[in-house]
Design an enzyme around this catalytic site. Structure first.
Site, PDB file in Angstrom:
ATOM      1  N   ASP A  69       0.854  -1.201   0.000  1.00  0.00           N
ATOM      2  CA  ASP A  69       0.000   0.000   0.000  1.00  0.00           C
ATOM      3  C   ASP A  69       0.887   1.247   0.000  1.00  0.00           C
ATOM      4  OD1 ASP A  69      -3.203   0.475   1.172  1.00  0.00           O
ATOM      5  OD2 ASP A  69      -1.808   2.164   1.104  1.00  0.00           O
ATOM      6  N   SER A 103     -12.203   3.350  -0.897  1.00  0.00           N
ATOM      7  CA  SER A 103     -11.918   4.466  -1.800  1.00  0.00           C
ATOM      8  C   SER A 103     -11.524   3.997  -3.198  1.00  0.00           C
ATOM      9  CB  SER A 103     -10.814   5.358  -1.220  1.00  0.00           C
ATOM     10  OG  SER A 103      -9.613   4.624  -1.054  1.00  0.00           O
ATOM     11  N   HIS A 155      -6.850  -5.674   2.922  1.00  0.00           N
ATOM     12  CA  HIS A 155      -5.684  -5.049   3.543  1.00  0.00           C
ATOM     13  C   HIS A 155      -5.063  -6.082   4.489  1.00  0.00           C
ATOM     14  CE1 HIS A 155      -6.728  -0.704   2.656  1.00  0.00           C
ATOM     15  NE2 HIS A 155      -7.944  -1.236   2.554  1.00  0.00           N
ATOM     16  N   ASN A 199     -12.749  -3.016   3.439  1.00  0.00           N
ATOM     17  CA  ASN A 199     -13.697  -1.908   3.495  1.00  0.00           C
ATOM     18  C   ASN A 199     -14.686  -2.099   2.349  1.00  0.00           C
ATOM     19  OD1 ASN A 199     -12.292  -0.685   5.665  1.00  0.00           O
ATOM     20  ND2 ASN A 199     -10.836   0.236   4.239  1.00  0.00           N
ATOM     21  N   HIS A 247     -10.356  -5.376  -2.474  1.00  0.00           N
ATOM     22  CA  HIS A 247      -8.998  -5.557  -1.953  1.00  0.00           C
ATOM     23  C   HIS A 247      -9.052  -5.891  -0.474  1.00  0.00           C
ATOM     24  CE1 HIS A 247     -10.062  -1.279  -1.929  1.00  0.00           C
ATOM     25  NE2 HIS A 247      -9.371  -1.160  -0.806  1.00  0.00           N
TER      26      HIS A 247
HETATM   27  P1  DGP Z   1      -9.622   1.491   0.713  1.00  0.00           P
HETATM   28  O1  DGP Z   1      -9.714   2.790   1.458  1.00  0.00           O
HETATM   29  O2  DGP Z   1     -10.048   0.283   1.554  1.00  0.00           O
HETATM   30  O3  DGP Z   1     -10.345   1.560  -0.616  1.00  0.00           O
HETATM   31  O4  DGP Z   1      -8.075   1.285   0.413  1.00  0.00           O
HETATM   32  C1  DGP Z   1      -7.443   1.745  -0.721  1.00  0.00           C
HETATM   33  C2  DGP Z   1      -5.978   1.685  -0.440  1.00  0.00           C
HETATM   34  O5  DGP Z   1      -5.286   1.821  -1.658  1.00  0.00           O
HETATM   35  C3  DGP Z   1      -5.457   2.804   0.477  1.00  0.00           C
HETATM   36  O6  DGP Z   1      -4.927   2.232   1.673  1.00  0.00           O
HETATM   37  C4  DGP Z   1      -4.359   3.481  -0.316  1.00  0.00           C
HETATM   38  C5  DGP Z   1      -4.084   2.501  -1.423  1.00  0.00           C
HETATM   39  N1  DGP Z   1      -3.705   3.114  -2.677  1.00  0.00           N
HETATM   40  C6  DGP Z   1      -4.344   4.135  -3.308  1.00  0.00           C
HETATM   41  N2  DGP Z   1      -3.740   4.426  -4.466  1.00  0.00           N
HETATM   42  C7  DGP Z   1      -2.697   3.538  -4.577  1.00  0.00           C
HETATM   43  C8  DGP Z   1      -1.706   3.332  -5.585  1.00  0.00           C
HETATM   44  O7  DGP Z   1      -1.645   3.993  -6.622  1.00  0.00           O
HETATM   45  N3  DGP Z   1      -0.805   2.343  -5.345  1.00  0.00           N
HETATM   46  C9  DGP Z   1      -0.828   1.573  -4.206  1.00  0.00           C
HETATM   47  N4  DGP Z   1       0.117   0.636  -4.075  1.00  0.00           N
HETATM   48  N5  DGP Z   1      -1.761   1.745  -3.260  1.00  0.00           N
HETATM   49  C10 DGP Z   1      -2.684   2.711  -3.443  1.00  0.00           C
END
Ligand code: DGP
Length: 112
Positions: free
Chosen positions: A30, A93, A100, A85, A98
């Site tokens: 992340d 978001s 975590h 989430n 996904h």
């Molecule tokens: P959620 O809030 O559950 O939808 O988590 C989305 C996650 O994705 C958040 O922890 C940040 C991560 N994230 C957002 N943009 C990127 C990206 O471009 N690359 C990576 N590796 N993670 C990302």
């Protein structure tokens, strides 16, 4: 529909620190880590969110958890937390399912 950020990561159109991949799942770090280890485990199939999974996704859901276990072991994590989430109101978001995988620090309960 526009491809999500995570579909672009699967397609290698944007870079990510990928730690595991098989034919059905992908795991990468992340960019906004909430713990010393924070890895996202995703299906390659573009499911929008967990509650969109159907009966025909049962094997895929199992494979996602197997990938979590595999990556946790390779990261040396005996104890870890797995969070999904589901929906904007729950903090989602990016609208590609996904999981975590968080580890490397103590976690409190209930979560915020
Ligand atoms: P959620 O809030 O559950 O939808 O988590 C989305 C996650 O994705 C958040 O922890 C940040 C991560 N994230 C957002 N943009 C990127 C990206 O471009 N690359 C990576 N590796 N993670 C990302």
């Amino acid at each position: 529909m526009m491809p999500t950020l995570f579909q672009k990561i699967i397609a290698r159109e944007i870079p990510a620190d990928i730690v595991y991949e098989d034919e059905a799942t992908l795991a990468f770090r992340d960019v906004q880590p909430q713990a010393p280890t924070h890895i996202l485990v995703i299906p390659k199939k573009p499911l929008t969110r967990l509650s969109d999974a159907g009966a025909d996704d049962a094997e895929l859901l199992g494979r996602l958890l197997q990938t979590v276990n595999r990556v946790a072991a390779s990261e040396g994590l005996a104890d870890f937390r797995v969070v999904v989430n589901n929906g904007a109101g729950a903090g989602q978001s990016v609208f590609h399912l996904h999981l975590h995988l968080l580890g490397g620090r103590p976690f409190r309960w209930p979560p915020g």
